[in-house]
Design a protein around this motif. Structure first.
Motif, mmCIF file in Angstrom:
data_model
loop_
_atom_site.group_PDB
_atom_site.id
_atom_site.type_symbol
_atom_site.label_atom_id
_atom_site.label_comp_id
_atom_site.label_asym_id
_atom_site.label_seq_id
_atom_site.Cartn_x
_atom_site.Cartn_y
_atom_site.Cartn_z
ATOM 1 N N ILE A 115 -32.939 -41.381 32.165
ATOM 2 C CA ILE A 115 -33.194 -42.800 32.418
ATOM 3 C C ILE A 115 -31.989 -43.504 33.033
ATOM 4 O O ILE A 115 -32.062 -44.687 33.356
ATOM 5 N N SER A 116 -30.891 -42.757 33.235
ATOM 6 C CA SER A 116 -29.713 -43.309 33.913
ATOM 7 C C SER A 116 -29.674 -42.919 35.388
ATOM 8 O O SER A 116 -28.751 -43.311 36.108
ATOM 9 N N GLY A 150 -29.505 -40.505 28.948
ATOM 10 C CA GLY A 150 -29.457 -39.839 30.245
ATOM 11 C C GLY A 150 -28.171 -39.074 30.460
ATOM 12 O O GLY A 150 -27.300 -39.004 29.595
ATOM 13 N N PHE A 151 -28.031 -38.519 31.653
ATOM 14 C CA PHE A 151 -26.938 -37.598 31.940
ATOM 15 C C PHE A 151 -25.721 -38.283 32.559
ATOM 16 O O PHE A 151 -24.651 -37.701 32.616
ATOM 17 N N ARG A 152 -25.880 -39.508 33.068
ATOM 18 C CA ARG A 152 -24.737 -40.230 33.627
ATOM 19 C C ARG A 152 -23.960 -40.857 32.475
ATOM 20 O O ARG A 152 -24.555 -41.507 31.619
ATOM 21 N N GLY A 186 -23.349 -38.575 26.010
ATOM 22 C CA GLY A 186 -23.337 -39.447 27.170
ATOM 23 C C GLY A 186 -22.694 -40.777 26.838
ATOM 24 O O GLY A 186 -21.728 -40.847 26.076
ATOM 25 N N VAL A 187 -23.232 -41.867 27.397
ATOM 26 C CA VAL A 187 -22.649 -43.185 27.131
ATOM 27 C C VAL A 187 -22.781 -43.562 25.665
ATOM 28 O O VAL A 187 -22.002 -44.375 25.145
ATOM 29 N N SER A 188 -23.762 -42.952 24.959
ATOM 30 C CA SER A 188 -23.970 -43.305 23.554
ATOM 31 C C SER A 188 -22.947 -42.663 22.632
ATOM 32 O O SER A 188 -22.975 -42.889 21.419
ATOM 33 N N ILE A 194 -23.131 -48.562 22.899
ATOM 34 C CA ILE A 194 -24.396 -48.753 22.195
ATOM 35 C C ILE A 194 -24.629 -50.228 21.906
ATOM 36 O O ILE A 194 -25.711 -50.773 22.178
ATOM 37 N N VAL A 195 -23.610 -50.887 21.369
ATOM 38 C CA VAL A 195 -23.734 -52.313 21.061
ATOM 39 C C VAL A 195 -24.021 -53.117 22.326
ATOM 40 O O VAL A 195 -24.887 -54.005 22.346
#
Length: 294
Positions: A115-116, A150-152, A186-188, A194-195
Motif C-alpha cells: 500500500i506504499s 508496505g515495502f517502502r 517497514g515504516v511501522s 505509527i503515531v
C-alpha cells in the motif's frame, strides 16, 4: 482473560498430513480453551500446492544469508500472491465450524500487497485484492483485518500509506470490519511513524494491533507504551522460546503486559508463538504466561 489463538502459532501443523482450518477451530476451543482465533488466509483452504521450503518463524530467518533470504522471500511472495488472488471455496464450512464450536474470528492478518507503492495502478490492484479479503472477513464475522504498511520504508512514503489506509478503513466501515495496523516492519518499525499515520488517517475504523515482539530490543517498551494510546483492537502476545521455568527468554513478557494494563486494555490477547520446537507446547506455555500476568 480474553484469549485468542493465531493460526500462525501452528503454522507448521497445517498441510496435507496435518491439520486444516476446521480442526484448528476445534483445537482453539477444546484444546486451548479460547473462544476466538486469528485466521491467516493461507490456512483457510486445504493446500493444493506445496509450501515453499523454509519459514519466517522459529529462528530460521535469522540463520540465513542475505542471498538466501531474498530468494526465499521471492518464493514465499509468489506463493502468497496465488493464495490471496483466489477466493477460498470452503468458506461455508469454516463458518459452520465457527458456529459449531462457538468461536469467533477476531482478526485476519493480510500479508498481501504494497500500500506504499508509488505506482498508482499497481497499488490500486493490491487494494482491490485487500478489499476482497475484507469481504471475506465480513462473511466470517471477523472484527478486523490487519494490513501491512508496505515495502517502502522512508518517511516520505507516509502520504501514500495514509491514503491507502483511509480508503481501506472507509471500505471496511461499510462491511463492519475494522482495518488494523501492526508494528510489523517497514515504516511501522518506528513508533513515531505509527503515531503520525494514525493522526493523518484520523478514521474511527482504523485501529492498532500492538505486537509484543516486533519492535527492536532497544525501543520495545517505550514504543509499546506509545502505541497503546491508539485504541488497540487486539494485542499480539508474541513469544519465542522458553526457559525451564516457563519464562519467555527473548524479552520481558510481563513488562509488556504491565504496559497494556497501564493503558486500561481489557481486550483479547492473541497467542502468536514464533519459537522453535513443539508448536502445541509453545501455545500452551504462552497461555500459561498470560494467566500468570493477567
Amino acid at each position: 482473560m480474553k484469549l485468542c489463538i493465531s493460526s500462525w502459532s501452528l503454522r507448521s501443523e497445517f498441510g496435507t498430513d496435518g491439520i486444516d482450518m476446521i480442526e484448528f477451530i476445534r483445537l482453539a476451543k477444546e484444546e486451548f480453551g479460547a473462544d476466538a482465533i486469528e485466521l491467516l488466509p493461507m490456512h483457510i483452504s486445504p493446500p493444493t500446492t506445496p509450501k515453499p521450503k523454509g519459514s519466517f518463524g522459529g529462528g530460521e530467518w535469522e540463520k540465513m544469508s542475505e542471498e538466501e533470504r531474498q530468494a526465499m522471500f521471492k518464493r514465499m511472495m509468489e506463493h502468497v500472491r496465488k493464495i490471496y488472488k483466489t477466493r477460498p471455496t470452503n468458506l461455508e464450512e469454516v463458518k459452520a465450524a465457527l458456529d459449531k464450536y462457538g468461536v469467533k474470528v477476531m482478526n485476519m492478518p493480510l500479508d498481501y500487497g504494497d500500500i506504499s507503492n508509488p505506482d498508482d495502478e499497481t497499488r490500486k490492484e493490491d487494494i482491490e485484492i485487500l478489499k476482497m479479503w475484507i469481504d471475506i472477513a465480513a462473511f466470517l464475522g471477523s472484527k478486523s483485518v490487519r494490513v501491512n504498511t508496505g515495502f517502502r520504508s522512508s518517511e516520505k512514503d507516509l502520504n501514500t500509506i495514509v491514503s491507502s489506509y483511509k480508503e481501506l478503513a472507509e471500505y471496511g466501515a461499510t462491511k463492519g470490519v475494522a482495518v488494523a495496523m501492526e508494528n510489523h516492519g517497514g515504516v511501522s518499525a518506528d513508533p513515531k511513524n505509527i503515531v503520525k499515520i494514525f493522526e493523518m488517517v484520523n478514521h474511527p475504523n482504523f485501529r492498532i494491533c500492538p505486537d509484543f515482539g516486533n519492535f527492536d530490543d532497544d525501543i520495545r517498551y517505550e514504543a509499546l507504551d506509545m502505541i497503546f494510546d491508539l485504541n488497540p483492537i487486539l494485542v499480539h502476545a508474541k513469544t519465542y522460546d522458553f526457559d525451564e521455568q516457563g519464562n519467555q527468554t527473548r524479552f520481558d513478557f510481563g513488562r509488556c503486559i504491565e504496559i497494556a494494563k497501564k493503558h486500561g486494555y481489557d481486550g483479547y490477547y492473541s497467542v502468536e508463538f514464533e519459537g522453535q520446537g513443539d508448536q502445541f507446547e509453545g501455545v500452551r506455555k504462552t497461555i500459561a504466561l498470560l494467566r500468570k500476568y493477567l
